[in-house]
Design a protein around this motif. Sequence first.
Motif, PDB file in Angstrom:
ATOM      1  N   ALA A   1      54.940  45.017  35.232  1.00 17.73           N
ATOM      2  CA  ALA A   1      54.186  45.091  36.483  1.00 17.73           C
ATOM      3  C   ALA A   1      54.724  44.031  37.433  1.00 17.73           C
ATOM      4  CB  ALA A   1      52.697  44.878  36.238  1.00 17.73           C
ATOM      5  N   GLY A   2      54.969  44.442  38.668  1.00 16.97           N
ATOM      6  CA  GLY A   2      55.474  43.514  39.669  1.00 16.97           C
ATOM      7  C   GLY A   2      54.652  43.568  40.939  1.00 16.97           C
ATOM      8  N   GLY A   3      54.428  42.386  41.514  1.00 15.02           N
ATOM      9  CA  GLY A   3      53.678  42.325  42.760  1.00 15.02           C
ATOM     10  C   GLY A   3      54.080  41.094  43.536  1.00 15.02           C
ATOM     11  N   ASN A   4      53.356  40.789  44.597  1.00 11.22           N
ATOM     12  CA  ASN A   4      53.678  39.571  45.353  1.00 11.22           C
ATOM     13  C   ASN A   4      52.445  38.831  45.842  1.00 11.22           C
ATOM     14  OD1 ASN A   4      53.160  41.602  47.481  1.00 11.22           O
ATOM     15  ND2 ASN A   4      53.656  39.880  48.840  1.00 11.22           N
ATOM     16  N   SER A   5      51.256  39.398  45.584  1.00 10.55           N
ATOM     17  CA  SER A   5      50.073  38.742  46.139  1.00 10.55           C
ATOM     18  C   SER A   5      48.965  38.753  45.102  1.00 10.55           C
ATOM     19  CB  SER A   5      49.596  39.462  47.402  1.00 10.55           C
ATOM     20  OG  SER A   5      48.809  40.579  47.048  1.00 10.55           O
ATOM     21  N   ASP A   6      47.873  38.065  45.405  1.00 13.71           N
ATOM     22  CA  ASP A   6      46.768  38.025  44.456  1.00 13.71           C
ATOM     23  C   ASP A   6      46.076  39.387  44.332  1.00 13.71           C
ATOM     24  OD1 ASP A   6      47.345  35.480  43.761  1.00 13.71           O
ATOM     25  OD2 ASP A   6      45.843  34.545  45.051  1.00 13.71           O
ATOM     26  N   GLY A   7      46.354  40.281  45.252  1.00 14.22           N
ATOM     27  CA  GLY A   7      45.880  41.661  45.101  1.00 14.22           C
ATOM     28  C   GLY A   7      46.516  42.340  43.899  1.00 14.22           C
ATOM     29  N   ASP A   8      47.611  41.763  43.422  1.00 17.40           N
ATOM     30  CA  ASP A   8      48.311  42.326  42.255  1.00 17.40           C
ATOM     31  C   ASP A   8      47.955  41.604  40.962  1.00 17.40           C
ATOM     32  OD1 ASP A   8      49.818  44.038  43.999  1.00 17.40           O
ATOM     33  OD2 ASP A   8      50.997  42.269  44.554  1.00 17.40           O
ATOM     34  N   TYR A   9      47.129  40.549  41.072  1.00 11.71           N
ATOM     35  CA  TYR A   9      46.866  39.694  39.915  1.00 11.71           C
ATOM     36  C   TYR A   9      46.286  40.478  38.728  1.00 11.71           C
ATOM     37  CZ  TYR A   9      45.595  35.582  37.219  1.00 11.71           C
ATOM     38  OH  TYR A   9      45.504  34.647  36.229  1.00 11.71           O
ATOM     39  N   ALA A  10      45.244  41.265  38.988  1.00  9.44           N
ATOM     40  CA  ALA A  10      44.584  41.994  37.891  1.00  9.44           C
ATOM     41  C   ALA A  10      45.554  42.975  37.227  1.00  9.44           C
ATOM     42  CB  ALA A  10      43.353  42.735  38.419  1.00  9.44           C
ATOM     43  N   MET A  11      46.376  43.628  38.036  1.00  4.33           N
ATOM     44  CA  MET A  11      47.343  44.592  37.488  1.00  4.33           C
ATOM     45  C   MET A  11      48.342  43.906  36.564  1.00  4.33           C
ATOM     46  SD  MET A  11      49.896  47.095  39.675  1.00  4.33           S
ATOM     47  CE  MET A  11      50.987  45.918  40.493  1.00  4.33           C
ATOM     48  N   ILE A  12      48.836  42.745  36.988  1.00  5.53           N
ATOM     49  CA  ILE A  12      49.822  42.033  36.166  1.00  5.53           C
ATOM     50  C   ILE A  12      49.136  41.428  34.944  1.00  5.53           C
ATOM     51  CG2 ILE A  12      51.579  40.218  36.165  1.00  5.53           C
ATOM     52  CD1 ILE A  12      51.864  40.611  39.193  1.00  5.53           C
ATOM     53  N   GLU A  13      47.912  40.936  35.160  1.00  6.43           N
ATOM     54  CA  GLU A  13      47.143  40.371  34.046  1.00  6.43           C
ATOM     55  C   GLU A  13      46.912  41.412  32.958  1.00  6.43           C
ATOM     56  OE1 GLU A  13      43.099  37.754  34.062  1.00  6.43           O
ATOM     57  OE2 GLU A  13      42.850  39.801  34.813  1.00  6.43           O
ATOM     58  N   TRP A  14      46.462  42.596  33.363  1.00  6.26           N
ATOM     59  CA  TRP A  14      46.175  43.671  32.398  1.00  6.26           C
ATOM     60  C   TRP A  14      47.458  44.113  31.689  1.00  6.26           C
ATOM     61  CZ3 TRP A  14      46.517  49.397  32.944  1.00  6.26           C
ATOM     62  CH2 TRP A  14      45.835  50.069  31.915  1.00  6.26           C
ATOM     63  N   THR A  15      48.526  44.254  32.469  1.00  6.04           N
ATOM     64  CA  THR A  15      49.803  44.686  31.904  1.00  6.04           C
ATOM     65  C   THR A  15      50.298  43.702  30.857  1.00  6.04           C
ATOM     66  OG1 THR A  15      50.423  45.832  33.935  1.00  6.04           O
ATOM     67  CG2 THR A  15      52.227  45.159  32.476  1.00  6.04           C
ATOM     68  N   THR A  16      50.318  42.429  31.210  1.00  5.95           N
ATOM     69  CA  THR A  16      50.932  41.449  30.312  1.00  5.95           C
ATOM     70  C   THR A  16      50.024  41.086  29.137  1.00  5.95           C
ATOM     71  OG1 THR A  16      50.175  39.651  31.764  1.00  5.95           O
ATOM     72  CG2 THR A  16      52.403  40.469  32.104  1.00  5.95           C
ATOM     73  N   ALA A  17      48.745  41.462  29.198  1.00  5.81           N
ATOM     74  CA  ALA A  17      47.841  41.183  28.080  1.00  5.81           C
ATOM     75  C   ALA A  17      47.993  42.194  26.956  1.00  5.81           C
ATOM     76  CB  ALA A  17      46.393  41.161  28.562  1.00  5.81           C
ATOM     77  N   GLY A  18      48.762  43.256  27.195  1.00  9.72           N
ATOM     78  CA  GLY A  18      48.936  44.272  26.156  1.00  9.72           C
ATOM     79  C   GLY A  18      49.765  43.757  24.987  1.00  9.72           C
ATOM     80  N   ASP A  19      49.671  44.467  23.863  1.00  6.40           N
ATOM     81  CA  ASP A  19      50.482  44.101  22.693  1.00  6.40           C
ATOM     82  C   ASP A  19      51.957  44.350  22.977  1.00  6.40           C
ATOM     83  OD1 ASP A  19      48.230  43.503  21.247  1.00  6.40           O
ATOM     84  OD2 ASP A  19      48.023  45.531  20.436  1.00  6.40           O
ATOM     85  N   GLY A  20      52.792  43.638  22.244  1.00  8.04           N
ATOM     86  CA  GLY A  20      54.229  43.884  22.345  1.00  8.04           C
ATOM     87  C   GLY A  20      54.819  43.271  23.602  1.00  8.04           C
ATOM     88  N   PRO A  21      56.089  43.556  23.851  1.00  7.48           N
ATOM     89  CA  PRO A  21      56.782  42.928  24.971  1.00  7.48           C
ATOM     90  C   PRO A  21      56.261  43.412  26.323  1.00  7.48           C
ATOM     91  CG  PRO A  21      58.140  44.640  23.990  1.00  7.48           C
ATOM     92  CD  PRO A  21      56.950  44.501  23.112  1.00  7.48           C
ATOM     93  N   ARG A  22      56.042  42.466  27.218  1.00  9.92           N
ATOM     94  CA  ARG A  22      55.538  42.795  28.564  1.00  9.92           C
ATOM     95  C   ARG A  22      56.229  41.890  29.557  1.00  9.92           C
ATOM     96  NH1 ARG A  22      51.537  47.093  27.797  1.00  9.92           N
ATOM     97  NH2 ARG A  22      51.436  47.025  25.536  1.00  9.92           N
ATOM     98  N   LEU A  23      56.454  42.414  30.736  1.00 10.79           N
ATOM     99  CA  LEU A  23      57.044  41.595  31.790  1.00 10.79           C
ATOM    100  C   LEU A  23      56.175  41.643  33.043  1.00 10.79           C
ATOM    101  CD1 LEU A  23      59.449  39.852  32.804  1.00 10.79           C
ATOM    102  CD2 LEU A  23      60.518  41.983  33.580  1.00 10.79           C
ATOM    103  N   GLY A  24      55.662  40.485  33.432  1.00 11.16           N
ATOM    104  CA  GLY A  24      54.951  40.350  34.692  1.00 11.16           C
ATOM    105  C   GLY A  24      55.871  39.656  35.675  1.00 11.16           C
ATOM    106  N   LEU A  25      55.888  40.141  36.888  1.00  9.07           N
ATOM    107  CA  LEU A  25      56.852  39.636  37.873  1.00  9.07           C
ATOM    108  C   LEU A  25      56.168  39.456  39.220  1.00  9.07           C
ATOM    109  CD1 LEU A  25      60.381  41.236  38.316  1.00  9.07           C
ATOM    110  CD2 LEU A  25      58.849  41.033  40.279  1.00  9.07           C
ATOM    111  N   ILE A  26      56.409  38.303  39.833  1.00  4.24           N
ATOM    112  CA  ILE A  26      55.867  38.062  41.170  1.00  4.24           C
ATOM    113  C   ILE A  26      57.000  37.713  42.117  1.00  4.24           C
ATOM    114  CG2 ILE A  26      54.549  36.388  42.534  1.00  4.24           C
ATOM    115  CD1 ILE A  26      52.355  36.540  40.606  1.00  4.24           C
ATOM    116  N   VAL A  27      57.063  38.447  43.218  1.00  2.72           N
ATOM    117  CA  VAL A  27      58.035  38.142  44.261  1.00  2.72           C
ATOM    118  C   VAL A  27      57.433  37.055  45.155  1.00  2.72           C
ATOM    119  CG1 VAL A  27      59.266  39.044  46.261  1.00  2.72           C
ATOM    120  CG2 VAL A  27      59.012  40.474  44.214  1.00  2.72           C
ATOM    121  N   HIS A  28      58.028  35.878  45.109  1.00  5.05           N
ATOM    122  CA  HIS A  28      57.534  34.757  45.899  1.00  5.05           C
ATOM    123  C   HIS A  28      58.387  34.670  47.173  1.00  5.05           C
ATOM    124  CE1 HIS A  28      56.691  30.119  46.062  1.00  5.05           C
ATOM    125  NE2 HIS A  28      56.036  30.776  46.978  1.00  5.05           N
ATOM    126  N   HIS A  29      57.723  34.800  48.316  1.00  7.68           N
ATOM    127  CA  HIS A  29      58.427  34.829  49.605  1.00  7.68           C
ATOM    128  C   HIS A  29      58.781  33.405  50.038  1.00  7.68           C
ATOM    129  CE1 HIS A  29      57.922  39.140  50.578  1.00  7.68           C
ATOM    130  NE2 HIS A  29      56.995  39.025  49.662  1.00  7.68           N
TER     131      HIS A  29
END
Lengths: 325, 325
Positions: free
Chosen positions: A250-278
């Motif tokens: 899951a990739g995002g750039n703002s706190d509007g994406d926080y829950a999506m990245i949180e949920w994605t990376t909390a799953g079992d197995g390998p996960r990648l959370g990514l934030i584009v920092h401007h």
Amino acid sequence: MLRYFLFLSLSLITSVAFADPLPSWNDTDSKVRIISFVESVTDPMSDDYVTPSDRIAVFDNDGTLWGEQPVYFQLIYAVEAFQKKAQDDDFGAITSDALKAAVAGDYAALAEGGKEAVIEVLGATHSGLSVDDFQTSVTDWVATATHPITGLRYDQMTYQPMVELLRYLRDEGFKTYIVSGGGIHFMRVFAEFAYGIPTEQVIGTYTETSYEVIDGVPTIIKQPAIGFVDDKEGKPINIDRIIGKRPIIAGGNSDGDYAMIEWTTAGDGPRLGLIVHHTDGEREVAYACDSHIGRLCDGLEKGPDLGWLIVDMAKDWSRIYTGAQ
Amino acid sequence: MLRYFLFLSLSLITSVAFADPLPSWNDTDSKVRIISFVESVTDPMSDDYVTPSDRIAVFDNDGTLWGEQPVYFQLIYAVEAFQKKAQDDDFGAITSDALKAAVAGDYAALAEGGKEAVIEVLGATHSGLSVDDFQTSVTDWVATATHPITGLRYDQMTYQPMVELLRYLRDEGFKTYIVSGGGIHFMRVFAEFAYGIPTEQVIGTYTETSYEVIDGVPTIIKQPAIGFVDDKEGKPINIDRIIGKRPIIAGGNSDGDYAMIEWTTAGDGPRLGLIVHHTDGEREVAYACDSHIGRLCDGLEKGPDLGWLIVDMAKDWSRIYTGAQ
């Protein structure tokens, strides 16, 4: 058979030796982490191997796949579409402050009007017409309109490194999705040609719609009421509702994406959370926690401890926009 | 290169000569029409050729892909899940008529209670738990529960001819979707193994859900309120919302599918509307306009004039269920 294997081995060697899947990413840790993640989940011999049907990658759009400053591009569309509409001789007097600001192209005044003003302008251009007519209007706009600061067309303001990332992921058997606060009917007009993402992989905010048979023609009409806001907790909710499985990237750039990245990376197995920092005030706009758009506080503060990759645009990207070097 | 073409031509000839894509369909007009439609939209030399990305086929589930008599299978799940729940020592007294009927397995009493009674039983088993826990419960049920009349497991009561049709369409480059009044979280448990349809191509009715971090674990919780009923006009609305393009094939079996088939077949270019007419009182149940479930009046009356294919189960299908000859 042997011939086939020889051919296969040869082509594998060739592609490994010559193709850089992310040419617009500098050789920094970010690029290394992305490629090593993708290689580990696609290597059948790896403990982290993920079956292709579970290779789901979701990305926010505004500020993640294309620009979002000084205001969301969809609002610029709405203002310009309303200006066009207001030129019609039949168009009545404009009495509201928000619509007056739109006609004047006065975004500062619109911002002063707050959320209500923005919703009024969006409503005036995003409802009361068929989905087909709306998308024709957006198609025309995307083909010609240009950004007030860069002078680029909006589809040229997609981020080249992210377009490369999307393509790389698809080449490696991922299904790539947009999960954005932007409107579905708006984004679908350009998602396919700008990102290679088909309409059925575009998830976003939507207005209510109705199904009506008008003069014998079945038509989907956009209504004024907002049906679902695909932001914050709405993102994982919508992913569960529409995709039905938890993404592994899951990739995002703002706190509007926080829950999506949180949920994605909390799953079992390998996960990648990514934030584009401007971070690039020279080639783009540098902003984070203080910004009125794309506000990023929690993600920067907690993301690194959660193992999320914080992409530093200035440092990690050799190129910003697809439409300019 | 020549070798490659020879191999290709040979394998094409072989497959044309030997493979019947729809072996459980009798050699009637229905089969001829389906195959001729698919061949025309997939032949690059045909005027009716449709590019693969537009080959979208949508099908209702209950009564179209699997049985739905004497009551929707999802209601049977709900009743049996509630019975299990009520056996818990901690479970309080059951005071409502609907839940009493559920514990007694008295579907007639449930039917007398009308829609409200059914919603109460569904609500008691489909909300207040995480999506993961709900799907574990459905998984266990599908693996063991059997139908009161046929004695088959429910996943054996999928229609063999329709499973073949789905596979045939995918082999010809279609994306196959379920668009059903059934619940998304329920159907997704078996859609992949029963139909070869991945979770992201299952569209249906859903309850509201919430995103909550419980003891540090991000979780999607099913709430009691119904979020969207994917029936009648809701079907084309949901297809536009989720798929974002108009299908070229739509199949159903009841008037709840009318709008979806109407919208699909009203599009430009080649379109196939299909209705499964339950005509087989011997091998299944014969029902149409008078039925309390899967009521089919408009489709039978207007469908033929609109060019829709009315599939006659008794005449067109050599076999009904996947789980029995």
